[in-house]
Scaffold this active site. Structure first.
Site, PDB file in Angstrom:
ATOM      1  CG  ASN A   1       1.542   1.736 -11.765  1.00 61.24           C
ATOM      2  OD1 ASN A   1       2.195   0.772 -11.873  1.00 61.24           O
ATOM      3  ND2 ASN A   1       0.579   1.769 -10.752  1.00 61.24           N
TER       4      ASN A   1
ATOM      5  CG  HIS B   1       2.341  -5.081 -11.758  1.00 59.61           C
ATOM      6  ND1 HIS B   1       2.360  -3.981 -12.466  1.00 59.61           N
ATOM      7  CD2 HIS B   1       1.707  -4.439 -10.680  1.00 59.61           C
ATOM      8  CE1 HIS B   1       1.779  -2.771 -12.128  1.00 59.61           C
ATOM      9  NE2 HIS B   1       1.281  -3.251 -10.736  1.00 59.61           N
TER      10      HIS B   1
ATOM     11  CG  HIS C   1      10.352  -3.857  -0.404  1.00 58.77           C
ATOM     12  ND1 HIS C   1       9.086  -3.270  -0.227  1.00 58.77           N
ATOM     13  CD2 HIS C   1      10.841  -4.074   0.629  1.00 58.77           C
ATOM     14  CE1 HIS C   1       8.823  -3.164   1.137  1.00 58.77           C
ATOM     15  NE2 HIS C   1       9.816  -3.443   1.603  1.00 58.77           N
TER      16      HIS C   1
END
Ligand code: HEM
Length: 759
Positions: A203, A131, A395
């Site tokens: 995603n 990414h 995270h």
């Protein structure tokens, strides 16, 4: 903000409000590099730095330990009218190093040279291991209060407003790679809630390649460029990717999504987002519910077509980041509704036979509808890419009370990985103190020192328990807002390197996806597999891929095999029909047209009043009009000039969602092949029109885009050999009725009826 607002937080909010109040109206045509029009001459009068552009802002100003500082965002940026050293001493010269004579050697004494070069030498940090390529925006999330029964998270409360920062990304490419490659897109959201930071790191595809995080290095090594030649960049169309996903068949479902139109989104604004894993929500009474998170874009889910994506990668590799920034600058703030599919938290964690712990499976929306729980609006661009978009650190382990994990083995591995990788990428364990990562809640973590420590801690007892710092910090009970893990039962079990038998089903949901596609979407999937496998060198990889496709669908396999010139293999796991899920198809709806880009082609001599009116009408419905003419500058004299945004040299069809032809430009003075290879000299001579316009129109036609024509524009269609009565082509006497019809077509994204699928 939620009800638990403290007085200092209120002060900080005022700062944000003040910044927002200062926002002037949006730019009609986005993309100005600076808030002021630049002068031709180099400015010589000393002055303070310019403010950011009206659409930009930085992170809210909190201290490294989460206290609102009330400091205006501008005070976080460079200040003062004069060039200084990093220590603030003013400089009189920066173009020449200090030398022993004007032709002599450079002196070691040159502190300015050494500081400037040394800093420059260290400007780069490692890019994200995955990414790496991304774009981000600031915004706000507003809770509907509808999740109250299943989660105690305060930011989901009714009308609670929470600042957010969202970063979209591709997975495989390096930082400088093109935006429109075929890939999964990241959709990571940082919620700065009053109970701590919550990161939803998802995603645009609801399933993943692997079921267990231990395979993540394998799938990424396979997808990244080959380690010997380091090619290809940002592509899955190569041997190592297909070698892996055809041997490790749990990747089949995700690979099919990647080969579908979802792999080439039209815009970040037009993508769904998925949390992928099943999460566990917990309410105030301690009752738990399993959920899957969904972001639903208000603009609908839309994609490029493959040729368009390829041309765009060359014409404008920044297409998606430009689209996001331009839309926000133009005031077309993108919005997504956050929703959840809910499932009872049963012992087996299955729903309708679907294993909720298997991240290669979806639960069709027809079985568990997505229930809206809040609305996100992205309303500001970052003011500094590096400080914000590059340094933001997400995270999955950043959660707040009310949101907990399940035992999905992919999720469990991610809980380790993100914290770990950021230590390497951001140079130490204090990345949480970077301005974009700072929580908006007080931090008292007893973590100390380390590289780049910017907090100045007090006290002598950073350990627990202590009496020397008065016992502080204290442990909170659940009633004081502590995050307490759900005491979920773990069945008595043996230690094994294994997965549940339900994880062995690798094909049934791939088939469900295939069966849910419209004929045109299926054509695109066949073409994508044929292209990607056709780019592989190894015959064995192609043959193996066909054996996987045979397990999804006989037609799909046969069509791809025909394209590859290979025999059709037998299925090893015969496909079993599944109930299609209409929610998976992107075709067949009506959506808002905010921020869509409309090219208005004029020869500069035709009725400019109509061009002016149409241009304004495009703006009035929230779209962006770009005037295309044979040469740059302005048209129509000084009184009410029409500014030209593109010429036939600079424009390409892929920039536009629709094209309006107001005129029929004859070949411009630069329209000859020796000057511009887009020009076919023969076509210029035969048609008497600028061939670059013909190229633009035929390309747009091939890509299913709406084309509107009035006046002389009709002859362009004729010269391009395009039928004026085909789907998505609008001809008419009145420009306004043409625009209205074109706007209607844009609501459906493409003129789908122009395509004739064979499948
Ligand atoms: C459902 C599966 C997954 C999803 C949805 C996902 C999503 C994402 C997203 C959106 C980012 C970009 C964050 C940003 O914009 O900064 C990212 C980065 C990353 N992901 Fe994942 N990922 C998944 C699986 C995994 C797994 C299994 C691992 C490792 C075991 C992993 C490791 C990483 C790492 C190391 C980064 C770079 C983070 C950074 O440097 O900031 N991901 N992931």
């Amino acid at each position: 903000m939620t009800e638990k607002k403290n007085p200092v937080a209120a002060a900080a909010e005022k700062v944000v409000e003040k910044v927002q109040e200062a926002v002037p109206p949006p730019n009609e045509i986005p993309g100005a590099p600076s808030p002021e029009v630049a002068s031709v001459k180099e400015p010589a009068e000393p002055r303070e730095p310019l403010p950011p552009k009206h659409d930009q802002r930085g992170p809210d100003t909190y201290s490294p330990t989460g206290h609102p500082t009330g400091v205006p965002q501008g005070d976080m940026a460079q200040g003062g009218a004069y060039l200084t050293t990093a220590q603030g001493a003013r400089l009189y010269e920066t173009d020449h190093s200090l030398k022993a004579g004007s032709r002599g050697p450079v002196l070691l004494q040159d502190h300015h040279l050494r500081e400037k070069i040394t800093h420059f030498d260290h400007e780069r940090i490692p890019e994200r291991v995955v990414h790496a390529r991304g774009a981000a925006a600031h915004g706000v999330f507003k809770g509907y209060g509808t999740a109250g029964g299943i989660s105690k998270a305060a930011f989901l409360g009714k009308d609670a407003e929470t600042p957010v920062f969202v970063r979209f990304s591709t997975v495989l490419g390096s930082r400088g790679s093109a935006d429109t490659v075929r890939d999964t897109r990241g959709f990571a959201t940082k919620f700065y809630t009053d109970e701590g930071v919550f990161d939803l790191v998802g995603n645009n595809i609801p399933v993943f390649f692997i079921q267990d995080a231990i395979k993540f290095p394998d799938v990424i090594h396979a997808g990244k460029p080959h380690p010997d030649r380091e090619i290809p960049q940002a592509q899955s169309a190569h041997d190592t990717f297909w070698d892996f996903v055809t041997l490790h068949t749990e990747a089949t479902h995700h690979t099919l999504w990647n080969m579908s139109d979802r792999g080439i989104p039209r815009s970040y604004r037009m993508m769904e987002g998925f949390g992928v894993h099943t999460f566990r929500l917990v309410n105030a009474e301690g009752a738990t519910t399993l959920v899957k998170f969904h972001w639903k874009p208000k603009l609908g889910v839309h994609s490029l077509v493959w040729e368009e994506a390829q041309i765009t990668a060359g014409m404008d590799p920044d297409f998606h980041r430009r689209d996001l920034a331009d839309a926000i600058e133009a005031g077309a703030f993108p919005q997504w509704e956050l929703g959840v599919q809910t499932f009872p938290d049963t012992e087996d964690q299955m729903f309708e036979g679907i294993d909720l712990l298997d991240p290669t499976k979806i639960v069709p929306e027809e079985l568990a509808p997505v229930q809206p729980i809040g609305l996100m609006t992205l309303n500001a661009n970052p003011s500094n890419y590096f400080a914000e978009t590059e340094q933001v650190a997400f995270h999955v382990g950043h959660v707040v009370p009310g949101i907990d994990f399940t035992d999905d083995p992919l999720l469990q591995g991610r809980l380790f990985s993100y914290l770990d990788t950021q230590i390497s990428r951001l140079g130490g364990p204090n990345f949480g103190q970077l301005p974009i990562n700072r929580t908006h809640t007080p931090v008292n973590d007893m973590l100390r020192d380390g590289m780049h420590q910017t907090a100045v801690h007090r006290g002598v007892a950073p350990y627990h328990p202590n009496s020397l710092d008065g016992g502080c910090p204290f442990l909170a009970g659940e009633d004081a807002g502590a995050f307490v893990e759900v005491p979920a039962e773990v069945p008595a079990a043996r230690k094994v390197r294994d997965a549940a038998a339900s994880f062995d089903d690798h094909f049934s949901q791939a088939r469900l996806f295939w069966l849910s596609m419209s004929p045109t979407e299926r054509e695109h999937i066949v073409a994508a597999y044929t292209f990607e496998l056709g780019k592989c060198w190894e015959q064995a990889v192609k043959e193996r891929a066909l054996t996987v496709l045979a397990n999804i669908d006989t037609d799909l396999c046969a069509q791809v095999a025909a394209g590859l010139g290979l025999p059709v293999p037998e299925a090893s796991v015969p496909p079993v029909d599944a109930e299609p899920s209409p929610a998976l198809s992107q075709v067949g709806g009506e959506w808002p047209v905010d921020g869509r880009v409309v090219g208005i082609v004029t020869d500069g001599a035709d009725d400019l009043d109509t061009v002016r009116t149409v241009r304004q009408a495009v703006l009035d419905v929230g779209m962006v009009p770009l005037v295309v003419a044979p040469a740059g500058g302005t048209l129509g004299g000084d009184a009410d000039p029409v500014v030209v945004q593109r010429t036939f040299t600079t424009a390409r069809s892929v920039e536009f969602d629709a094209i309006l032809l107001a005129g029929a430009p004859t070949p411009a003075p630069d329209a000859y092949g020796a000057r511009d290879a887009k020009v076919d000299d023969n076509a210029a001579a035969v048609t008497g029109m600028d061939p670059r316009l013909l190229l633009m129109v035929t390309e747009a036609y091939r890509h299913g885009k709406a084309i509107g024509v009035w006046g002389e524009g009709g002859s362009v269609l004729e010269a391009a050999g395009l039928p004026a009565d085909s789907a998505g082509v609008v001809t008419g006497e009145s420009a306004s009725s043409v625009l209205e019809a074109v706007t209607g077509l844009l609501g459906g994204h493409r003129a789908w009826d122009r395509f004739t699928p064979a499948l």
